[in-house]
Write an enzyme that holds these catalytic residues in place. Structure first.
Site, PDB file in Angstrom:
ATOM      1  N   GLU A   1     -54.720 -18.486 -19.297  1.00 27.99           N
ATOM      2  CA  GLU A   1     -53.753 -19.183 -18.441  1.00 27.99           C
ATOM      3  C   GLU A   1     -54.247 -19.278 -16.999  1.00 27.99           C
ATOM      4  O   GLU A   1     -53.466 -19.569 -16.096  1.00 27.99           O
ATOM      5  CB  GLU A   1     -52.373 -18.482 -18.482  1.00 27.99           C
ATOM      6  CG  GLU A   1     -51.775 -18.281 -19.854  1.00 27.99           C
ATOM      7  CD  GLU A   1     -51.365 -19.575 -20.570  1.00 27.99           C
ATOM      8  OE1 GLU A   1     -51.587 -20.662 -19.994  1.00 27.99           O
ATOM      9  OE2 GLU A   1     -50.862 -19.484 -21.698  1.00 27.99           O
TER      10      GLU A   1
ATOM     11  N   HIS B   1     -47.309 -13.719 -15.386  1.00 31.98           N
ATOM     12  CA  HIS B   1     -46.809 -14.308 -16.623  1.00 31.98           C
ATOM     13  C   HIS B   1     -46.530 -13.200 -17.626  1.00 31.98           C
ATOM     14  O   HIS B   1     -47.389 -12.344 -17.857  1.00 31.98           O
ATOM     15  CB  HIS B   1     -47.853 -15.284 -17.198  1.00 31.98           C
ATOM     16  CG  HIS B   1     -47.538 -15.774 -18.575  1.00 31.98           C
ATOM     17  ND1 HIS B   1     -46.368 -16.416 -18.901  1.00 31.98           N
ATOM     18  CD2 HIS B   1     -48.253 -15.706 -19.729  1.00 31.98           C
ATOM     19  CE1 HIS B   1     -46.376 -16.723 -20.188  1.00 31.98           C
ATOM     20  NE2 HIS B   1     -47.499 -16.303 -20.726  1.00 31.98           N
TER      21      HIS B   1
ATOM     22  N   HIS C   1     -43.910 -12.060 -21.377  1.00 35.04           N
ATOM     23  CA  HIS C   1     -43.151 -12.541 -22.542  1.00 35.04           C
ATOM     24  C   HIS C   1     -41.873 -11.705 -22.691  1.00 35.04           C
ATOM     25  O   HIS C   1     -41.719 -10.988 -23.686  1.00 35.04           O
ATOM     26  CB  HIS C   1     -44.000 -12.417 -23.813  1.00 35.04           C
ATOM     27  CG  HIS C   1     -45.225 -13.274 -23.852  1.00 35.04           C
ATOM     28  ND1 HIS C   1     -46.174 -13.190 -24.864  1.00 35.04           N
ATOM     29  CD2 HIS C   1     -45.667 -14.251 -23.030  1.00 35.04           C
ATOM     30  CE1 HIS C   1     -47.141 -14.076 -24.646  1.00 35.04           C
ATOM     31  NE2 HIS C   1     -46.859 -14.728 -23.528  1.00 35.04           N
TER      32      HIS C   1
ATOM     33  N   GLU D   1     -25.989  -9.752  -8.031  1.00 38.26           N
ATOM     34  CA  GLU D   1     -27.222  -9.763  -7.236  1.00 38.26           C
ATOM     35  C   GLU D   1     -28.099 -10.985  -7.511  1.00 38.26           C
ATOM     36  O   GLU D   1     -28.970 -11.321  -6.705  1.00 38.26           O
ATOM     37  CB  GLU D   1     -28.061  -8.513  -7.543  1.00 38.26           C
ATOM     38  CG  GLU D   1     -27.458  -7.207  -7.097  1.00 38.26           C
ATOM     39  CD  GLU D   1     -27.566  -7.028  -5.588  1.00 38.26           C
ATOM     40  OE1 GLU D   1     -28.683  -7.146  -5.062  1.00 38.26           O
ATOM     41  OE2 GLU D   1     -26.530  -6.789  -4.951  1.00 38.26           O
TER      42      GLU D   1
ATOM     43  N   HIS E   1     -41.664 -19.222 -25.184  1.00 38.99           N
ATOM     44  CA  HIS E   1     -42.930 -18.569 -24.857  1.00 38.99           C
ATOM     45  C   HIS E   1     -42.753 -17.425 -23.844  1.00 38.99           C
ATOM     46  O   HIS E   1     -43.093 -16.285 -24.144  1.00 38.99           O
ATOM     47  CB  HIS E   1     -43.922 -19.612 -24.336  1.00 38.99           C
ATOM     48  CG  HIS E   1     -45.276 -19.056 -24.035  1.00 38.99           C
ATOM     49  ND1 HIS E   1     -46.440 -19.738 -24.248  1.00 38.99           N
ATOM     50  CD2 HIS E   1     -45.674 -17.855 -23.525  1.00 38.99           C
ATOM     51  CE1 HIS E   1     -47.478 -19.004 -23.904  1.00 38.99           C
ATOM     52  NE2 HIS E   1     -47.030 -17.850 -23.450  1.00 38.99           N
TER      53      HIS E   1
END
Ligand code: 13P
Ligand code: ZN
Length: 273
Positions: free
Chosen positions: A116, A140, A142, A170, A211
């Site tokens: 990525e 990134h 998952h 919040e 994803h």
């Protein structure tokens, strides 16, 4: 100074470990990158090798020419980073055109940066320009609850932002701009990198349907905290819905406006009608 003695490396490894312990990094899932400060480069660059050739990234960002990044290795398991950082992490130098990189440290035994990296690279480019250089971290992961929500909600920025803002008081304070959402796309592609970086023009959070999530921030604490807050909001929604009674009550638009007024923040107006 030895590379592994640098504070930014220790902070990076701690964040990766924290993400693993949250359950956001099954197998090789997720990746992390940090745009290294010039003084941090200076302190360790006697350890760098300039022997590796430059490799094309596949996307271009002129404002990142000459920058150095610390990145996770493609295929690495986050649970192994702390035990073998010189294999699972690398420092890459960007060429003067902003379209290639070479490995100057780490990624031992033939590793390459995360698949990525094009998304990380374009996100860094957008955020560097938008924040006058303040943002340095792209993350990134998952996280399961936000992924679950992408099977339930319409895949729009407004649907996700509104819902997540109202799942804990919040939330509007932590991500007042809201979150962006992409439909399912092929990971690692130039297309998903471009689409994600477009969302990063408006938001610090981009959700990839079915994803995971990308977050951007100025440092490790705030970027990790952002991912954590968004994921927790999604988790609260799923817990409530799993009780089978729907939402009996929730924060109103007026409540959101009251939060914004009390804490002097500006919530994205288009999500408040
Ligand atoms: P990498 O192992 O190449 O970083 O890929 C993991 C991932 O999450 C792809 O989206
Ligand atoms: Zn992923």
């Amino acid at each position: 100074m030895q590379v592994l003695a640098a504070e930014f490396i220790k902070g990076f490894i701690r964040m990766a470990d924290d993400g693993y312990r949250q359950g956001w990094h099954e197998r090789n899932g997720g990746n992390l990158s940090y745009r290294i400060k010039p003084e941090e480069v200076d302190a360790i660059k006697q350890n760098f090798s300039t022997e590796n050739p430059f490799v094309r990234i596949g996307v271009k960002a002129e404002n990142l020419a000459g920058e150095y990044f610390l990145v996770t290795r493609s295929g690495n398991f986050f649970r192994n980073i702390a035990a073998a950082p010189q294999e699972n992490l690398g420092i890459v130098e960007v060429d003067q055109q902003g379209e290639g990189y070479r490995v100057v440290w780490g990624l031992e035994n033939g590793g390459v940066p995360t698949s990525e990296f094009p998304s990380h690279f374009l996100n860094h480019s957008v955020k560097k320009a938008a924040t006058n250089g303040a943002y340095r971290v792209i993350y990134h992961a998952h996280p399961p609850s936000i992924i679950a929500l992408t099977y339930l909600l319409p895949l729009t920025d407004k649907d996700f932002s509104r819902l997540l803002w109202t799942m804990a008081t919040e939330c509007p304070l932590v991500f007042p701009d809201g979150v962006g959402v992409l439909p399912w796309m092929v990971p690692g592609s130039k297309e998903i990198a471009l689409a994600t970086s477009e969302l990063m023009e408006k938001y610090d959070v981009a959700i990839w349907a079915h994803h995971g999530m990308f977050c951007a921030g100025p440092n490790f604490d705030l970027t990790f905290g952002l991912m954590h807050t968004v994921e927790k909001a999604a988790d609260i929604y799923l817990r409530v819905m799993s009780c089978g009674q729907g939402l009996r009550q929730t924060l109103s638009t007026e409540n959101l406006r009251e939060i914004a007024a009390a804490f002097h923040i500006k919530l994205r107006e288009e999500f408040l009608d």
